[in-house]
Scaffold this active site. Structure first.
Site, short mmCIF file in Angstrom:
data_model
loop_
_atom_site.label_atom_id
_atom_site.label_comp_id
_atom_site.label_asym_id
_atom_site.label_seq_id
_atom_site.Cartn_x
_atom_site.Cartn_y
_atom_site.Cartn_z
N LYS A 38 0.83 -1.22 0.00
CA LYS A 38 0.00 0.00 0.00
C LYS A 38 0.86 1.26 0.00
N LEU A 39 2.15 1.11 0.22
CA LEU A 39 3.06 2.26 0.38
C LEU A 39 2.50 3.22 1.44
N THR A 40 2.31 2.70 2.64
CA THR A 40 1.97 3.56 3.78
C THR A 40 3.22 4.37 4.12
N ALA A 83 3.08 -7.83 4.90
CA ALA A 83 2.46 -6.51 5.12
C ALA A 83 1.82 -6.43 6.50
N THR A 125 5.51 -12.48 14.53
CA THR A 125 6.48 -11.94 15.47
C THR A 125 6.50 -12.74 16.77
N ASP A 126 7.63 -12.69 17.47
CA ASP A 126 7.70 -13.33 18.79
C ASP A 126 6.84 -12.60 19.83
N GLU A 127 6.41 -11.38 19.48
CA GLU A 127 5.64 -10.60 20.47
C GLU A 127 4.27 -11.21 20.76
N TYR A 161 -0.57 -3.76 18.70
CA TYR A 161 0.19 -4.37 17.60
C TYR A 161 0.28 -5.88 17.77
N LYS A 165 -1.38 -9.10 15.62
CA LYS A 165 -0.55 -10.14 14.98
C LYS A 165 -0.95 -11.51 15.52
N PHE A 201 13.90 1.42 16.98
CA PHE A 201 14.95 1.74 17.96
C PHE A 201 16.33 2.01 17.35
N LEU A 217 16.38 6.69 25.24
CA LEU A 217 16.22 5.35 25.79
C LEU A 217 14.97 5.30 26.65
N ALA A 285 4.14 2.39 27.45
CA ALA A 285 3.09 1.74 28.24
C ALA A 285 3.09 0.25 27.95
N GLY A 286 3.05 -0.56 29.01
CA GLY A 286 2.98 -2.02 28.84
C GLY A 286 4.24 -2.62 28.23
P1 NAD Z 1 7.38 -2.16 7.98
O1 NAD Z 1 6.44 -1.31 8.76
O2 NAD Z 1 8.75 -1.67 7.72
O3 NAD Z 1 6.74 -2.53 6.57
C1 NAD Z 1 5.40 -2.87 6.41
C2 NAD Z 1 5.06 -2.80 4.94
O4 NAD Z 1 3.69 -3.19 4.78
C3 NAD Z 1 5.17 -1.39 4.34
O5 NAD Z 1 5.80 -1.44 3.10
C4 NAD Z 1 3.74 -0.92 4.19
O6 NAD Z 1 3.53 0.00 3.14
C5 NAD Z 1 3.03 -2.24 3.94
N1 NAD Z 1 1.61 -2.20 4.32
C6 NAD Z 1 1.08 -1.75 5.48
N2 NAD Z 1 -0.27 -1.85 5.45
C7 NAD Z 1 -0.58 -2.40 4.24
C8 NAD Z 1 -1.80 -2.78 3.63
N3 NAD Z 1 -2.99 -2.61 4.25
N4 NAD Z 1 -1.76 -3.31 2.38
C9 NAD Z 1 -0.58 -3.48 1.74
N5 NAD Z 1 0.59 -3.15 2.28
C10 NAD Z 1 0.60 -2.61 3.52
O7 NAD Z 1 7.40 -3.55 8.76
P2 NAD Z 1 8.59 -4.59 8.97
O8 NAD Z 1 9.34 -4.23 10.18
O9 NAD Z 1 9.29 -4.76 7.68
O10 NAD Z 1 7.75 -5.91 9.30
C11 NAD Z 1 7.31 -6.76 8.26
C12 NAD Z 1 6.60 -7.96 8.85
O11 NAD Z 1 7.48 -8.68 9.71
C13 NAD Z 1 5.39 -7.59 9.71
O12 NAD Z 1 4.38 -8.54 9.49
C14 NAD Z 1 5.90 -7.69 11.14
O13 NAD Z 1 4.86 -8.02 12.04
C15 NAD Z 1 6.90 -8.84 11.01
N6 NAD Z 1 7.99 -8.83 11.98
C16 NAD Z 1 8.76 -7.71 12.16
C17 NAD Z 1 9.84 -7.76 13.04
C18 NAD Z 1 10.75 -6.55 13.23
O14 NAD Z 1 11.70 -6.63 13.98
N7 NAD Z 1 10.54 -5.42 12.56
C19 NAD Z 1 10.11 -8.93 13.74
C20 NAD Z 1 9.29 -10.05 13.54
C21 NAD Z 1 8.24 -9.99 12.65
O1 TDX Z 2 13.43 5.45 20.85
C1 TDX Z 2 13.30 4.32 21.32
N1 TDX Z 2 13.89 4.01 22.50
C2 TDX Z 2 13.81 2.79 23.08
O2 TDX Z 2 14.36 2.57 24.18
C3 TDX Z 2 12.55 3.28 20.65
C4 TDX Z 2 11.87 3.58 19.33
C5 TDX Z 2 12.49 2.05 21.24
N2 TDX Z 2 13.08 1.80 22.44
C6 TDX Z 2 13.02 0.45 23.00
C7 TDX Z 2 11.68 -0.23 23.02
C8 TDX Z 2 12.02 -1.70 22.83
O3 TDX Z 2 12.34 -2.28 24.07
O4 TDX Z 2 13.82 -0.37 22.11
C9 TDX Z 2 13.26 -1.68 21.96
C10 TDX Z 2 12.98 -1.92 20.48
O5 TDX Z 2 11.92 -1.06 20.12
P1 TDX Z 2 11.24 -1.10 18.66
O6 TDX Z 2 12.31 -0.87 17.64
O7 TDX Z 2 10.06 -0.19 18.68
O8 TDX Z 2 10.85 -2.63 18.53
P2 TDX Z 2 9.85 -3.58 19.37
O9 TDX Z 2 8.81 -2.84 20.07
O10 TDX Z 2 10.73 -4.52 20.16
O11 TDX Z 2 9.17 -4.40 18.16
C11 TDX Z 2 9.96 -4.81 17.01
O12 TDX Z 2 10.27 -6.18 17.08
C12 TDX Z 2 9.22 -7.09 16.93
C13 TDX Z 2 9.21 -4.50 15.71
O13 TDX Z 2 8.91 -3.12 15.65
C14 TDX Z 2 7.98 -5.34 15.60
O14 TDX Z 2 7.36 -5.12 14.33
C15 TDX Z 2 8.38 -6.80 15.70
O15 TDX Z 2 7.23 -7.60 15.72
#
Ligand code: NAD
Ligand code: TDX
Length: 348
Positions: A38-40, A83, A125-127, A161, A165, A201, A217, A285-286
């Site tokens: 969707k290019l959000t 996505a 995700t592991d979350e 979130y 998931k 982060f 942090l 929060a949480g």
């Molecule tokens: P991101 O936010 O960087 O990318 C998400 C992408 O999905 C974007 O390109 C966005 O435009 C697209 N999107 C959002 N809503 C959409 C919709 N309704 N239709 C079509 N496209 C849409 O996310 P990410 O960090 O790359 O995560 C990708 C996947 O991996 C997610 O499912 C996330 O839950 C999972 N995941 C992420 C992490 C992490 O550390 N970031 C860890 C484990 C799992």
């Molecule tokens: O500015 C910050 N300072 C900080 O201390 C931000 C943005 C985050 N944090 C902390 C919160 C978390 O403990 O760092 C840790 C990582 O934060 P995020 O990058 O927001 O990741 P997290 O909430 O752990 O979730 C990520 O991993 C699991 C991805 O965003 C999720 O999409 C994935 O499912």
């Protein structure tokens, strides 16, 4: 090798999805890729611009658009579903898009997979498992039974979130059991690497330093994340897609546990900053305390292993990438930080 000829990658213009698209493009020259994105605010065409062409097509659209999804699903073998609305902090401000994309979007894709009998892989995700106590508070110091997440850990998500998931994982499981959809699920730990949105982060702190802003942090920084390089996530997903057992869940992780303060200190050191050149801000929060993955099922049953396990080396490369690619993130920096300023107060 694989018999897959054409695959849809949803979210393939986001961070992890685009890295996966590059991985498939580079390693499997016979596979055609349709990116549905969707290019959000989190998606960026630039992430895949260099490979768009004969083998990679970008369709800009919503995964919850049933008509569009149905049309695209007609001539592919596989949907790999990345996505999502992916940021916990955003989900605390406005949960609705998380329900629409993560739940309704996944439902819409599953219905197409059911209709056309497609192989479906759900990237999660592991979350979904909630959080774990810190290692020091556990009898086995984090290595004992039940002290890491496995596919048997009960679901217990904390945030809008992670709960959306978790909901998406559950309907995938139901569509396998009730309708025979050929699906697998992976639950991965925290990814890092190039193309990660600067709200997250690691890139937030790197781009703060590059912009003359002090890193932020949350709380005391004791929260632990289990870092994996996004390339290892890609190879894990591909392994499951090609060797995984239908209906199974595999956890992907690379034994990369570190607390947030440790990670920040490494970034500060690598970028030539003083070790205390950062602010503590109001905690999330949480806020989940610790994530840790036991990936032995994926390693032992499917023979996968991570390659990019030197975290400091990977972090150095990531810092170099953000330094060299400021055009990619600079335009968004002010708005991202203005958004955070509304919810975070410096507490030191
Ligand atoms: P991101 O936010 O960087 O990318 C998400 C992408 O999905 C974007 O390109 C966005 O435009 C697209 N999107 C959002 N809503 C959409 C919709 N309704 N239709 C079509 N496209 C849409 O996310 P990410 O960090 O790359 O995560 C990708 C996947 O991996 C997610 O499912 C996330 O839950 C999972 N995941 C992420 C992490 C992490 O550390 N970031 C860890 C484990 C799992
Ligand atoms: O500015 C910050 N300072 C900080 O201390 C931000 C943005 C985050 N944090 C902390 C919160 C978390 O403990 O760092 C840790 C990582 O934060 P995020 O990058 O927001 O990741 P997290 O909430 O752990 O979730 C990520 O991993 C699991 C991805 O965003 C999720 O999409 C994935 O499912």
């Amino acid at each position: 090798m694989t018999d897959y000829k054409k695959i849809i990658v949803t979210g393939g213009a986001g961070f992890i999805g685009s890295n996966f698209v590059h991985y498939v493009y580079n390693n499997f020259p016979n596979v055609q890729i349709v990116v549905l994105d969707k290019l959000t605010y989190a998606g960026n065409k630039a992430n895949i611009a260099s490979i768009l062409g004969d083998r990679v097509e970008l369709v800009v659209g919503d995964i919850a658009d049933a008509e569009l999804v149905d049309r695209l699903a007609q001539d592919v073998d596989v949907i790999v579903h990345y996505a999502a609305e992916s940021h916990n902090d955003n989900s605390l401000n406005d949960p609705r898009p998380f329900v629409d994309t993560n739940f309704i979007g996944t439902y819409t894709l599953l219905e197409a997979a059911r209709k056309y009998d497609l192989r479906f892989h759900h990237v999660s995700t592991d979350e979904v498992y909630g959080d774990l106590p810190l290692r020091e508070d556990l009898p086995g110091k984090g290595e004992g039974p039940g002290e890491k997440f496995t596919a048997e850990t009960p679901y217990n998500p904390s945030s809008p979130y992670s709960s959306t998931k978790a909901a998406s994982d559950l309907i995938v499981k139901a569509w396998v059991r009730s309708f025979g959809v050929k699906a697998t699920i992976s639950n991965c730990s925290n990814n890092y690497g190039p193309y990660q949105h600067i709200e997250k982060f690691i890139p937030r702190q790197i781009t703060n330093i590059l912009s003359g802003i002090r890193p932020k942090l949350y709380g005391e920084g004791k929260n632990v994340r289990d870092w994996i390089h996004t390339n290892d996530h890609s190879s894990g997903v591909w392994t499951i897609l090609t060797k995984g057992k239908i209906g199974e869940t595999y956890l992907i992780g690379a034994d990369g546990e570190k607390n947030n303060k440790e990670v920040l200190k490494l970034i500060l050191k690598e970028m030539g900053q003083a070790p205390d050149a950062y602010d503590h801000v109001t905690d999330r929060a949480g806020h989940d305390l610790r994530y840790a993955i036991d990936a032995s099922k994926l390693r032992d049953e499917l023979g996968w292993k991570p390659e990019f396990t030197d975290f400091e080396a990977g972090l150095k490369e990531t810092i170099a990438w953000y330094t060299a690619n400021s055009d990619w993130w600079k335009g968004e920096k002010e708005a991202v930080e203005a958004n955070y300023a509304k919810i975070q107060e410096v507490i030191q």
